[in-house]
Design a protein around this motif. Structure first.
Motif, PDB file in Angstrom:
ATOM      1  N   THR A 183      35.498  36.404  29.079  1.00  0.00           N
ATOM      2  CA  THR A 183      35.327  35.211  29.907  1.00  0.00           C
ATOM      3  C   THR A 183      36.607  34.382  29.946  1.00  0.00           C
ATOM      4  O   THR A 183      37.006  33.895  31.004  1.00  0.00           O
ATOM      5  CB  THR A 183      34.143  34.373  29.396  1.00  0.00           C
ATOM      6  N   ALA A 184      37.264  34.233  28.811  1.00  0.00           N
ATOM      7  CA  ALA A 184      38.518  33.469  28.775  1.00  0.00           C
ATOM      8  C   ALA A 184      39.564  34.092  29.694  1.00  0.00           C
ATOM      9  O   ALA A 184      40.321  33.376  30.359  1.00  0.00           O
ATOM     10  CB  ALA A 184      39.043  33.383  27.343  1.00  0.00           C
ATOM     11  N   PHE A 185      39.608  35.413  29.769  1.00  0.00           N
ATOM     12  CA  PHE A 185      40.603  36.088  30.599  1.00  0.00           C
ATOM     13  C   PHE A 185      40.189  36.136  32.068  1.00  0.00           C
ATOM     14  O   PHE A 185      40.902  35.640  32.943  1.00  0.00           O
ATOM     15  CB  PHE A 185      40.856  37.510  30.083  1.00  0.00           C
ATOM     16  N   TYR A 186      39.039  36.747  32.345  1.00  0.00           N
ATOM     17  CA  TYR A 186      38.646  36.983  33.739  1.00  0.00           C
ATOM     18  C   TYR A 186      38.273  35.692  34.471  1.00  0.00           C
ATOM     19  O   TYR A 186      38.624  35.508  35.628  1.00  0.00           O
ATOM     20  CB  TYR A 186      37.521  38.018  33.823  1.00  0.00           C
ATOM     21  N   GLU A 187      37.558  34.807  33.802  1.00  0.00           N
ATOM     22  CA  GLU A 187      37.190  33.540  34.442  1.00  0.00           C
ATOM     23  C   GLU A 187      38.271  32.482  34.213  1.00  0.00           C
ATOM     24  O   GLU A 187      38.735  31.843  35.155  1.00  0.00           O
ATOM     25  CB  GLU A 187      35.847  33.046  33.918  1.00  0.00           C
ATOM     26  N   GLY A 188      38.680  32.314  32.957  1.00  0.00           N
ATOM     27  CA  GLY A 188      39.618  31.251  32.624  1.00  0.00           C
ATOM     28  C   GLY A 188      41.007  31.439  33.204  1.00  0.00           C
ATOM     29  O   GLY A 188      41.596  30.483  33.700  1.00  0.00           O
ATOM     30  N   LEU A 189      41.542  32.656  33.140  1.00  0.00           N
ATOM     31  CA  LEU A 189      42.906  32.892  33.624  1.00  0.00           C
ATOM     32  C   LEU A 189      42.950  33.437  35.044  1.00  0.00           C
ATOM     33  O   LEU A 189      43.755  32.991  35.857  1.00  0.00           O
ATOM     34  CB  LEU A 189      43.649  33.836  32.675  1.00  0.00           C
TER      35      LEU A 189
END
Length: 125
Positions: free
Chosen positions: A22-28
């Motif tokens: 989630t941090a990568f795909y959504e957040g970044l």
């Protein structure tokens, strides 16, 4: 009968790593996480979708990242995305030019290769 489009891309991930996904795909990358259907929740993993983009991450018990096979995502303002990724300490790899595109590669938190491509007409307008 013909194939008309791709509905989604499925990538593998290790068990229990939904927060990192989630941090990568959504957040970044800015692709919203959506709820998985109730009957698939027990399998783990997570889905990220917006119009035109669907990436599903599924838990694989004997996980090995896809280092060569990869999705290529079209982006607008690749330079700003690269800046955001580098600020988050994601390694961004430039590759040989591809006519009509600016492009780079990154790895998701699990080592899956992701290509980010911006059509040159987007960056020149």
């Amino acid at each position: 009968m013909t194939v008309v489009s791709i509905d989604h891309v499925q990538l593998a991930m290790p068990a229990g790593a939904e927060d990192a996904a989630t941090a990568f795909y959504e957040g970044l990358l800015g692709i919203p996480r959506i709820p998985k259907p109730q009957h698939l929740l027990a399998r783990g993993g997570c889905w990220f979708e917006q119009p035109g983009v669907k990436i599903h991450l599924g838990v694989e018990a004997d996980f090995r990242p896809a280092r060569k096979a990869h999705p290529a995502l079209l982006v607008a303002d690749l330079a700003a995305l690269v800046e955001r990724l580098r600020a988050a300490e994601v390694v961004v790899v430039d590759d040989e030019p591809l006519e009509g595109y600016h492009r780079v590669y990154v790895d998701d938190p699990f080592g899956n290769r992701i290509e980010l491509m911006e059509p040159q007409q987007f960056s020149e307008s």
